[in-house]
Design a protein around this motif. Structure first.
Motif, mmCIF file in Angstrom:
data_model
loop_
_atom_site.group_PDB
_atom_site.id
_atom_site.type_symbol
_atom_site.label_atom_id
_atom_site.label_comp_id
_atom_site.label_asym_id
_atom_site.label_seq_id
_atom_site.Cartn_x
_atom_site.Cartn_y
_atom_site.Cartn_z
ATOM 1 N N ALA A 157 25.285 51.866 34.618
ATOM 2 C CA ALA A 157 24.221 52.776 34.145
ATOM 3 C C ALA A 157 22.857 52.201 34.513
ATOM 4 C CB ALA A 157 24.333 52.972 32.634
ATOM 5 N N LEU A 158 22.726 50.893 34.389
ATOM 6 C CA LEU A 158 21.465 50.248 34.761
ATOM 7 C C LEU A 158 21.207 50.393 36.261
ATOM 8 C CD1 LEU A 158 19.030 48.337 34.416
ATOM 9 C CD2 LEU A 158 20.622 46.409 34.619
ATOM 10 N N ALA A 159 22.244 50.128 37.063
ATOM 11 C CA ALA A 159 22.080 50.200 38.518
ATOM 12 C C ALA A 159 21.692 51.618 38.936
ATOM 13 C CB ALA A 159 23.369 49.760 39.208
ATOM 14 N N ASP A 160 22.294 52.635 38.274
ATOM 15 C CA ASP A 160 21.959 54.027 38.597
ATOM 16 C C ASP A 160 20.484 54.310 38.326
ATOM 17 O OD1 ASP A 160 24.574 54.347 39.306
ATOM 18 O OD2 ASP A 160 25.172 55.432 37.479
ATOM 19 N N LEU A 161 20.003 53.799 37.217
ATOM 20 C CA LEU A 161 18.590 54.024 36.894
ATOM 21 C C LEU A 161 17.680 53.276 37.862
ATOM 22 C CD1 LEU A 161 18.727 53.823 32.993
ATOM 23 C CD2 LEU A 161 18.142 55.828 34.350
ATOM 24 N N LEU A 162 18.078 52.053 38.200
ATOM 25 C CA LEU A 162 17.263 51.254 39.123
ATOM 26 C C LEU A 162 17.155 51.917 40.498
ATOM 27 C CD1 LEU A 162 18.545 47.647 38.266
ATOM 28 C CD2 LEU A 162 16.149 48.362 38.193
ATOM 29 N N ALA A 163 18.195 52.695 40.826
ATOM 30 C CA ALA A 163 18.219 53.326 42.158
ATOM 31 C C ALA A 163 17.270 54.516 42.260
ATOM 32 C CB ALA A 163 19.647 53.764 42.486
ATOM 33 N N GLN A 184 27.386 39.570 23.655
ATOM 34 C CA GLN A 184 26.538 38.972 24.686
ATOM 35 C C GLN A 184 26.374 39.921 25.864
ATOM 36 O OE1 GLN A 184 29.189 35.352 23.955
ATOM 37 N NE2 GLN A 184 27.537 34.517 25.215
ATOM 38 N N ALA A 185 25.258 39.800 26.556
ATOM 39 C CA ALA A 185 25.018 40.644 27.736
ATOM 40 C C ALA A 185 25.659 39.998 28.959
ATOM 41 C CB ALA A 185 23.523 40.802 27.956
ATOM 42 N N PRO A 186 26.181 40.829 29.892
ATOM 43 C CA PRO A 186 26.688 40.279 31.158
ATOM 44 C C PRO A 186 25.506 39.938 32.064
ATOM 45 C CG PRO A 186 26.927 42.664 31.131
ATOM 46 C CD PRO A 186 26.296 42.295 29.822
ATOM 47 N N LEU A 187 24.882 38.810 31.790
ATOM 48 C CA LEU A 187 23.592 38.511 32.426
ATOM 49 C C LEU A 187 23.696 38.340 33.938
ATOM 50 C CD1 LEU A 187 21.970 36.097 29.818
ATOM 51 C CD2 LEU A 187 21.466 38.515 30.211
ATOM 52 N N GLY A 188 24.830 37.771 34.386
ATOM 53 C CA GLY A 188 24.991 37.564 35.824
ATOM 54 C C GLY A 188 24.916 38.883 36.576
ATOM 55 N N GLU A 189 25.678 39.872 36.099
ATOM 56 C CA GLU A 189 25.704 41.176 36.775
ATOM 57 C C GLU A 189 24.360 41.900 36.631
ATOM 58 O OE1 GLU A 189 29.332 43.549 35.799
ATOM 59 O OE2 GLU A 189 29.865 41.676 34.780
ATOM 60 N N ILE A 190 23.757 41.769 35.472
ATOM 61 C CA ILE A 190 22.460 42.426 35.255
ATOM 62 C C ILE A 190 21.408 41.817 36.178
ATOM 63 C CG2 ILE A 190 20.580 42.685 33.569
ATOM 64 C CD1 ILE A 190 22.743 43.151 31.438
ATOM 65 N N ALA A 191 21.446 40.486 36.303
ATOM 66 C CA ALA A 191 20.472 39.808 37.168
ATOM 67 C C ALA A 191 20.664 40.249 38.620
ATOM 68 C CB ALA A 191 20.626 38.296 37.042
ATOM 69 N N GLU A 192 21.925 40.402 39.014
ATOM 70 C CA GLU A 192 22.217 40.778 40.391
ATOM 71 C C GLU A 192 21.743 42.214 40.678
ATOM 72 O OE1 GLU A 192 22.842 39.225 42.923
ATOM 73 O OE2 GLU A 192 23.454 40.834 44.290
ATOM 74 N N ALA A 193 22.044 43.129 39.747
ATOM 75 C CA ALA A 193 21.608 44.525 39.926
ATOM 76 C C ALA A 193 20.082 44.592 39.986
ATOM 77 C CB ALA A 193 22.135 45.389 38.771
ATOM 78 N N THR A 194 19.428 43.800 39.154
ATOM 79 C CA THR A 194 17.960 43.801 39.113
ATOM 80 C C THR A 194 17.393 43.253 40.419
ATOM 81 O OG1 THR A 194 18.123 43.391 36.739
ATOM 82 C CG2 THR A 194 15.969 43.041 37.749
ATOM 83 N N ARG A 195 17.994 42.163 40.875
ATOM 84 C CA ARG A 195 17.524 41.527 42.111
ATOM 85 C C ARG A 195 17.667 42.487 43.301
ATOM 86 N NH1 ARG A 195 19.131 39.513 46.432
ATOM 87 N NH2 ARG A 195 21.299 40.000 45.970
ATOM 88 N N ARG A 196 18.829 43.171 43.355
ATOM 89 C CA ARG A 196 19.069 44.095 44.477
ATOM 90 C C ARG A 196 18.018 45.201 44.515
ATOM 91 N NH1 ARG A 196 23.919 46.466 43.400
ATOM 92 N NH2 ARG A 196 24.930 44.730 42.355
ATOM 93 N N ALA A 197 17.562 45.608 43.326
ATOM 94 C CA ALA A 197 16.574 46.696 43.282
ATOM 95 C C ALA A 197 15.143 46.167 43.408
ATOM 96 C CB ALA A 197 16.728 47.466 41.975
ATOM 97 N N GLY A 198 15.004 44.858 43.527
ATOM 98 C CA GLY A 198 13.655 44.288 43.676
ATOM 99 C C GLY A 198 12.863 44.257 42.377
#
Ligand code: PLP
Length: 383
Positions: A157-163, A184-198
């Motif tokens: 859902a986060l990646a969709d919004l970031l796109a 706990q948050a899946p921080l690794g995946e969240i960080a990766e999705a965030t990084r990919r979207a800049g």
């Protein structure tokens, strides 16, 4: 409607929905026991996860700090309030967590508000986990940026919004450990999705710092990520109060220009910074305390799974028991209080409607017997 009528109406609504908030005076509230009206209760509501609020070395550090610096900082850090004790604490925190800089704040609430207000502009978009703390969501709502909340811990859902194209910058906000659910948050995946979207990632680790990861370095360290902005607070595992933002040199210098909660507010007393340095020392050497806490969590969960209450998939010190209705939650908390257990009934709007809960917090100071006694009382009262 007049001011008076409006206030009366809001209070009446809170009463009618069993959601009126009150405070209870106590003689001592942070440790293993909470004393209220002369009666001692086993305390399962404090965020003092490692039991440091009463730690003699930390108390002594505060006293010595007060003897050396006095009891107040005398002003904002930009005027007289930035003492050698503050400077030392910030350097220690930055070194411990592997960031170029740390900036101290008087509270986590202020830190979150300040960072978001200083960063977000009209063309930007803030993407925040739905269950983020009030201090984060409120700051995001008040900011000129667009706020989109994503489903709790839902990376897709986060990646969709970031796109979705964004004219400005995107800031993703989440927590290491969620304050009302303990998961706990899946921080690794969240960080990766965030990084990919800049975008940039801001993590509030109020409930993970001190408790999780090697030397208590918290959720981000445990999950091997380094958020662009890491907020840690000192009112929980540190046993004191206050907060810090860990960031790059440039972001720190920027916040010193634009973070209004820093510029226009009296800095924490230097003696408090001394106590926090002492607390950091205890935390870094605190494997035994962390391991006692982990054992307590495992003991509690094993038995709590048998209760006719909802147990959330949390492996942290926050172990909410979902009751559902406000009135039932309040009455269960009251009956437990009669039996000498202090638990807080958390109700909407703090949590979603229909998910009122007893927020059990476990600490390293609880003994196995304390936990067994609580579980026995819970079994009796929910039979
Ligand atoms: C996730 C989270 N962030 C921030 C805060 C606010 O921190 P402080 O109590 O230092 O204002 C809290 C609660 O206190 C919290 O649970």
């Amino acid at each position: 409607m007049s001011w008076q009528q409006r206030i009366e109406q809001h209070l009446a609504q809170r009463c009618a929905s069993d959601s009126l908030r009150t405070r209870q005076v106590n003689e001592s509230g942070s440790g293993r026991f909470l004393v209220h009206n002369g009666k001692r209760h086993l305390n399962f509501s404090s965020n003092d996860y490692l039991g440091l609020s009463q730690h003699p070395e930390i108390v002594r550090a505060w006293q010595k700090g007060a003897e050396r610096y006095g009891v107040g900082s005398g002003g904002s850090g930009h005027v007289t309030g930035y003492s050698s004790a503050h400077h030392l604490l910030e350097n220690e925190l930055a070194q411990w967590l592997g960031y170029p800089r740390a900036l101290g704040f008087i509270s986590g609430f202020a830190a979150n508000q300040a960072v978001i207000a200083a960063l977000a502009q009209k063309q930007d978009r803030i993407l925040a986990d739905k269950l983020s703390h009030a201090s984060l969501l409120e700051a995001a709502m008040l900011s000129p940026a667009q706020l989109r909340r994503f489903a709790h811990n839902d990376v897709q859902a986060l990646a969709d919004l970031l796109a979705i194209p964004c004219e400005g910058q995107q800031l993703v906000i989440t927590e290491g450990v969620f304050s009302m659910d303990g998961d706990q948050a899946p921080l690794g995946e969240i960080a990766e999705a965030t990084r990919r979207a800049g975008g940039w990632l801001m993590v509030d680790d109020a409930h993970g710092i001190g408790v999780l990861g090697e030397e208590g370095r918290g959720s981000a360290y445990q999950q091997r990520i380094k958020p662009d902005l890491l907020v840690i607070t000192f009112g929980k595992a540190f046993g004191v109060s206050g907060a810090a933002v860990l960031c790059s040199d440039d972001v720190a210098d920027y916040l010193l220009q634009f973070a209004r909660h820093l510029i226009y507010s009296t800095a924490m007393p230097p003696a408090q910074a001394c106590a926090l340095s002492a607390a950091l020392d205890v935390i870094r050497k605190g494997d035994e305390r962390r391991s006692r806490l982990r054992d307590n969590i495992a003991d509690f969960r094993r038995e709590a799974a048998q209760l006719p209450l909802g147990l959330i998939n949390s492996h942290t010190a926050i172990q909410p028991l979902i009751v559902g209705e406000n009135a039932r939650t309040l009455s269960l908390a009251a009956r437990l209080r009669e039996r000498g257990f202090w638990l807080t009934a958390i109700r909407p709007p703090t949590v979603p409607t229909g998910s009122a809960r007893l927020r059990v917090t476990l600490t390293a100071e609880h003994t196995r017997e304390d936990i067994e006694a609580l579980l026995e009382a819970l079994h009796d009262e929910t039979r």
